[in-house]
Motif scaffolding. Structure first.
Motif, PDB file in Angstrom:
ATOM      1  N   GLN A  81       0.781   5.274   1.142  1.00  0.00           N
ATOM      2  CA  GLN A  81       0.059   6.262   1.933  1.00  0.00           C
ATOM      3  C   GLN A  81       0.647   7.644   1.666  1.00  0.00           C
ATOM      4  O   GLN A  81       1.802   7.909   1.968  1.00  0.00           O
ATOM      5  CB  GLN A  81       0.125   5.945   3.429  1.00  0.00           C
ATOM      6  CG  GLN A  81      -0.718   6.889   4.282  1.00  0.00           C
ATOM      7  CD  GLN A  81      -0.672   6.540   5.764  1.00  0.00           C
ATOM      8  OE1 GLN A  81       0.335   6.076   6.280  1.00  0.00           O
ATOM      9  NE2 GLN A  81      -1.781   6.771   6.462  1.00  0.00           N
ATOM     10  N   PHE A 113       3.620   0.836   2.750  1.00  0.00           N
ATOM     11  CA  PHE A 113       3.387  -0.216   3.730  1.00  0.00           C
ATOM     12  C   PHE A 113       3.284  -1.575   3.056  1.00  0.00           C
ATOM     13  O   PHE A 113       2.703  -1.716   1.983  1.00  0.00           O
ATOM     14  CB  PHE A 113       2.078   0.027   4.495  1.00  0.00           C
ATOM     15  CG  PHE A 113       2.148   1.113   5.520  1.00  0.00           C
ATOM     16  CD1 PHE A 113       1.517   2.323   5.313  1.00  0.00           C
ATOM     17  CD2 PHE A 113       2.835   0.911   6.706  1.00  0.00           C
ATOM     18  CE1 PHE A 113       1.561   3.325   6.273  1.00  0.00           C
ATOM     19  CE2 PHE A 113       2.895   1.909   7.661  1.00  0.00           C
ATOM     20  CZ  PHE A 113       2.264   3.113   7.447  1.00  0.00           C
ATOM     21  N   LEU A 164       4.651   7.127   2.169  1.00  0.00           N
ATOM     22  CA  LEU A 164       4.937   6.016   3.072  1.00  0.00           C
ATOM     23  C   LEU A 164       4.418   4.756   2.393  1.00  0.00           C
ATOM     24  O   LEU A 164       3.263   4.700   1.972  1.00  0.00           O
ATOM     25  CB  LEU A 164       4.222   6.264   4.394  1.00  0.00           C
ATOM     26  CG  LEU A 164       4.622   5.532   5.659  1.00  0.00           C
ATOM     27  CD1 LEU A 164       6.102   5.615   5.907  1.00  0.00           C
ATOM     28  CD2 LEU A 164       3.850   6.107   6.830  1.00  0.00           C
ATOM     29  N   TYR A 203       0.842  -1.193   0.000  1.00  0.00           N
ATOM     30  CA  TYR A 203       0.000   0.000   0.000  1.00  0.00           C
ATOM     31  C   TYR A 203       0.879   1.244   0.000  1.00  0.00           C
ATOM     32  O   TYR A 203       1.979   1.244   0.548  1.00  0.00           O
ATOM     33  CB  TYR A 203      -0.889   0.043   1.256  1.00  0.00           C
ATOM     34  CG  TYR A 203      -2.046  -0.917   1.221  1.00  0.00           C
ATOM     35  CD1 TYR A 203      -1.866  -2.247   1.579  1.00  0.00           C
ATOM     36  CD2 TYR A 203      -3.309  -0.506   0.815  1.00  0.00           C
ATOM     37  CE1 TYR A 203      -2.931  -3.131   1.540  1.00  0.00           C
ATOM     38  CE2 TYR A 203      -4.373  -1.390   0.765  1.00  0.00           C
ATOM     39  CZ  TYR A 203      -4.172  -2.695   1.137  1.00  0.00           C
ATOM     40  OH  TYR A 203      -5.225  -3.578   1.098  1.00  0.00           O
ATOM     41  N   GLN A 221      -3.579  11.301  -1.549  1.00  0.00           N
ATOM     42  CA  GLN A 221      -4.300  10.108  -2.017  1.00  0.00           C
ATOM     43  C   GLN A 221      -4.752   9.187  -0.892  1.00  0.00           C
ATOM     44  O   GLN A 221      -5.541   8.278  -1.121  1.00  0.00           O
ATOM     45  CB  GLN A 221      -3.424   9.300  -2.984  1.00  0.00           C
ATOM     46  CG  GLN A 221      -3.061  10.044  -4.257  1.00  0.00           C
ATOM     47  CD  GLN A 221      -4.235  10.170  -5.186  1.00  0.00           C
ATOM     48  OE1 GLN A 221      -5.126   9.323  -5.228  1.00  0.00           O
ATOM     49  NE2 GLN A 221      -4.270  11.257  -5.945  1.00  0.00           N
ATOM     50  N   GLY A 222      -4.257   9.410   0.307  1.00  0.00           N
ATOM     51  CA  GLY A 222      -4.596   8.510   1.398  1.00  0.00           C
ATOM     52  C   GLY A 222      -3.911   7.169   1.218  1.00  0.00           C
ATOM     53  O   GLY A 222      -2.845   7.082   0.627  1.00  0.00           O
ATOM     54  N   LEU A 223      -4.555   6.117   1.717  1.00  0.00           N
ATOM     55  CA  LEU A 223      -4.006   4.762   1.626  1.00  0.00           C
ATOM     56  C   LEU A 223      -4.545   4.087   0.375  1.00  0.00           C
ATOM     57  O   LEU A 223      -5.737   3.848   0.257  1.00  0.00           O
ATOM     58  CB  LEU A 223      -4.406   3.941   2.848  1.00  0.00           C
ATOM     59  CG  LEU A 223      -3.431   3.877   3.995  1.00  0.00           C
ATOM     60  CD1 LEU A 223      -4.127   3.408   5.253  1.00  0.00           C
ATOM     61  CD2 LEU A 223      -2.270   2.957   3.660  1.00  0.00           C
TER      62      LEU A 223
END
Lengths: 115, 114
Positions: free
Chosen positions: B37, B90, B88, B35, B41-43
């Motif tokens: 982040q 993930f 970030l 994913y 765009q968010g996650l």
């Protein structure tokens, strides 16, 4: 496509206050619903889940009920603590995802609890 | 410690470069998810591998690719990096292919493109 909408934050509460974070979804069929929590500098942790309508997920004093009729999965806690300060994400796995568990996340809601 | 290990924790690189992010899933987990982040765009789900094979693909750019090795660790390769790739990243793992029981997330790799 499927989507998740959360109430905008930040939400600021005093310790021992009642918490509600709203989450609504748009999806076909019966998706599985989740709440994840992200503490500063950490990855996401599963908080609770519900996999069918009217199910109530609960953990650590938090709870949420899968409401098919209102397409909602609101997160509640009766008495918040400073240690609950974090970002909370509502998410779903699309219905009929027979071979994948990909999650669709909401934008996240920041909760700040003051002593 | 969640049991999912991501390396490196931080990465700073220049535009146009290529980087590789690594993820070791929790022992016994066969599925790995990636994913991204970001603030705007968010996650966002990028890609899923199950026992070495690609299982699902999300909003992953053509400049990005991933693979899962026989020991089940996974690598996400990002090339021709742009400033907008700063985010970030993930990794998450789970035993099967469905998330009815929830994932275990790593602590992420923060990529900064300058």
């Amino acid at each position: 496509g499927d989507s998740v909408t959360q109430m905008e934050g930040p939400v600021t509460l005093s310790e021992e206050a009642f918490l509600t974070i709203n989450c609504t979804y748009t999806a076909t069929g019966y998706p599985s619903l989740f709440w994840y929590v992200q503490y500063p500098g950490e990855g996401l942790q599963l908080l609770l889940k519900a996999t069918k309508a009217d199910d109530k997920g609960s953990n650590k004093g938090f709870e949420a009920t899968y409401r098919k009729e209102t397409t909602s999965f609101h997160l509640e806690k009766g008495s918040v603590q400073v240690s609950d300060s974090a970002v909370y994400f509502c998410a779903l796995t699309p219905w009929g995802s027979s071979n994948t568990g990909k999650l669709i996340f909401g934008q996240g809601t920041t909760l700040q609890v003051k002593p | 410690d969640s049991g999912v290990t991501q390396t490196p924790k931080h990465l700073i690189t220049a535009t146009g470069q290529r980087v590789t992010l690594r993820c070791s899933p929790r022992s016994g987990d066969l599925s790995v998810y990636w994913y991204q982040q970001s603030l705007d765009q968010g996650l966002q789900f990028l890609i899923q591998y199950y026992n070495g094979e690609e299982r699902a693909k999300g909003n992953i750019l053509e400049r990005f690719s991933a693979q899962q090795f026989p020991d089940l660790h996974s690598e996400l390769n990002l090339s021709s990096l742009e400033l907008g790739d700063s985010a970030l990243y993930f990794c998450a793992s789970e035993t099967g292919t469905l998330s009815n029981y929830g994932y275990t997330f790593g602590s992420g790799t923060r990529l900064t493109v300058v």
